[in-house]
Design a protein around this motif. Structure first.
Motif, PDB file in Angstrom:
ATOM      1  N   UNK A  71      64.356  62.104  38.299  1.00 61.36           N
ATOM      2  CA  UNK A  71      64.454  62.564  39.677  1.00 61.36           C
ATOM      3  C   UNK A  71      65.831  63.152  39.967  1.00 61.36           C
ATOM      4  N   UNK A  72      66.854  62.539  39.419  1.00 62.94           N
ATOM      5  CA  UNK A  72      68.217  63.045  39.641  1.00 62.94           C
ATOM      6  C   UNK A  72      68.406  64.441  39.058  1.00 62.94           C
ATOM      7  N   UNK A  73      67.669  64.752  37.985  1.00 62.00           N
ATOM      8  CA  UNK A  73      67.838  66.038  37.298  1.00 62.00           C
ATOM      9  C   UNK A  73      66.642  66.974  37.481  1.00 62.00           C
ATOM     10  N   UNK A  74      65.772  66.647  38.447  1.00 56.40           N
ATOM     11  CA  UNK A  74      64.549  67.420  38.640  1.00 56.40           C
ATOM     12  C   UNK A  74      64.846  68.747  39.338  1.00 56.40           C
ATOM     13  N   UNK A 100      63.211  69.812  34.320  1.00 52.77           N
ATOM     14  CA  UNK A 100      64.426  69.037  34.548  1.00 52.77           C
ATOM     15  C   UNK A 100      65.570  69.672  33.761  1.00 52.77           C
ATOM     16  N   UNK A 101      66.780  69.499  34.287  1.00 59.08           N
ATOM     17  CA  UNK A 101      67.960  70.022  33.602  1.00 59.08           C
ATOM     18  C   UNK A 101      69.172  69.208  34.013  1.00 59.08           C
ATOM     19  N   UNK A 115      64.458  70.960  30.145  1.00 62.31           N
ATOM     20  CA  UNK A 115      63.178  70.523  29.590  1.00 62.31           C
ATOM     21  C   UNK A 115      62.070  70.936  30.544  1.00 62.31           C
ATOM     22  N   UNK A 116      61.072  71.645  30.015  1.00 62.96           N
ATOM     23  CA  UNK A 116      59.893  72.032  30.785  1.00 62.96           C
ATOM     24  C   UNK A 116      58.661  71.421  30.115  1.00 62.96           C
ATOM     25  N   UNK A 117      57.728  70.956  30.941  1.00 63.91           N
ATOM     26  CA  UNK A 117      56.522  70.332  30.385  1.00 63.91           C
ATOM     27  C   UNK A 117      55.321  70.592  31.285  1.00 63.91           C
ATOM     28  N   UNK A 118      54.195  70.937  30.650  1.00 62.52           N
ATOM     29  CA  UNK A 118      52.891  71.056  31.308  1.00 62.52           C
ATOM     30  C   UNK A 118      51.933  70.052  30.678  1.00 62.52           C
ATOM     31  N   UNK A 119      51.166  69.353  31.519  1.00 57.23           N
ATOM     32  CA  UNK A 119      50.044  68.549  31.046  1.00 57.23           C
ATOM     33  C   UNK A 119      48.842  68.944  31.896  1.00 57.23           C
ATOM     34  N   UNK A 120      47.862  69.590  31.283  1.00 60.21           N
ATOM     35  CA  UNK A 120      46.674  70.079  31.995  1.00 60.21           C
ATOM     36  C   UNK A 120      45.439  69.452  31.360  1.00 60.21           C
ATOM     37  N   UNK A 121      44.615  68.825  32.191  1.00 59.56           N
ATOM     38  CA  UNK A 121      43.436  68.114  31.691  1.00 59.56           C
ATOM     39  C   UNK A 121      42.186  68.554  32.453  1.00 59.56           C
ATOM     40  N   UNK A 122      41.437  69.550  31.938  1.00 60.39           N
ATOM     41  CA  UNK A 122      40.142  69.904  32.524  1.00 60.39           C
ATOM     42  C   UNK A 122      39.023  69.082  31.881  1.00 60.39           C
TER      43      UNK A 122
END
Length: 247
Positions: A71-74, A100-101, A115-122
């Protein structure tokens, strides 16, 4: 001869009563009314998953990043769900995005880490149990994971990214405590690019007229055969709270 005359007379009396609107009428069989819901119902959810990031690096080092550090680096985050339901079928897509960075605390020649992240769940789900207390669906779908790390050095940038597609199967549903309170749950497991991925969620919800409030705990993990952006396994876990709107 008298029997023939009597029969003819009886038929004449019945015909007269029918023509006169008498009490004798044909009786139609009563068929039960069948109600079929062939309309689409939609839902949209927004939630906050206070997730920590854990796992093991390819070198065997443990990773433990708390939600407060995230959260601090979001820089930006989105957590939501959209669904459509018709009859016993439900189609949903869950989306999680984080960026986040920050600067490392250690005295290293690193100016910035991103850091970038995607989580996609169809997935699609089919209802197999629906009673006064229980609702249970079988589900099948996929889970997509994308992650990119970027390190900025004084003279260059070093980046690495990877994707992981995995098919999943599982169950989802809820246990109804009364007309308002219920306990939702989800469990799925799958494989593909990862050796295994699995998810578990359990919580409690309160139903309003057009939306539900839900709070619970969610755990999501991947175990990789080959290193995934430096990880041999990766997990997200923590409490979750959100609202599901129905329209």
């Amino acid at each position: 001869m008298s029997k023939v005359v009597s029969t003819v007379s009886s038929l004449a009396i019945v015909s007269s009563l029918l023509m006169a609107g008498g009490d004798i009428a044909a009786v139609e069989p009563i068929m039960p009314e069948v109600v079929v819901n062939d309309s689409w119902d939609y839902s949209a959810s927004l939630y906050l998953w206070a997730s920590a990031i854990g796992g093991t690096t390819a070198n065997g080092d443990d990773v433990d990043i708390s939600f407060s550090d995230i959260l601090d680096n979001l820089d930006f985050g989105y957590m939501g769900n959209f669904g459509a339901k018709k009859g016993k079928w439900t189609f949903e897509t869950d989306v999680l995005y984080l960026k986040v960075s920050g600067e490392p605390d250690a005295p290293l020649p690193i100016e910035d880490i991103q850091l970038k992240a995607w989580v996609v769940t169809p997935y699609a789900a089919y209802n197999v149990v629906e009673s006064d207390q229980w609702s249970l669906d079988l589900l099948a779908g996929a889970r997509y994971l994308y992650m990119k790390s970027q390190i900025t050095l004084p003279i260059a940038e070093v980046s690495d990214s990877d994707t992981s597609w995995n098919g999943i199967v599982g169950i989802k549903g809820n246990y109804k405590l009364n007309e308002k309170w219920f306990m939702p749950f989800t469990f799925d497991v799958g494989s593909g690019d990862a050796d295994i991925t699995y998810q578990a969620l359990a919580g409690v919800g309160y139903k309003y007229e057009n939306f539900d409030l839900i709070a619970g705990y969610r755990y999501l993990k991947w175990e990789f055969d080959d290193a995934f952006v430096g990880f041999s396994d990766l997990d997200l876990s923590g409490p979750i709270i959100g609202a599901k709107f129905r329209f």
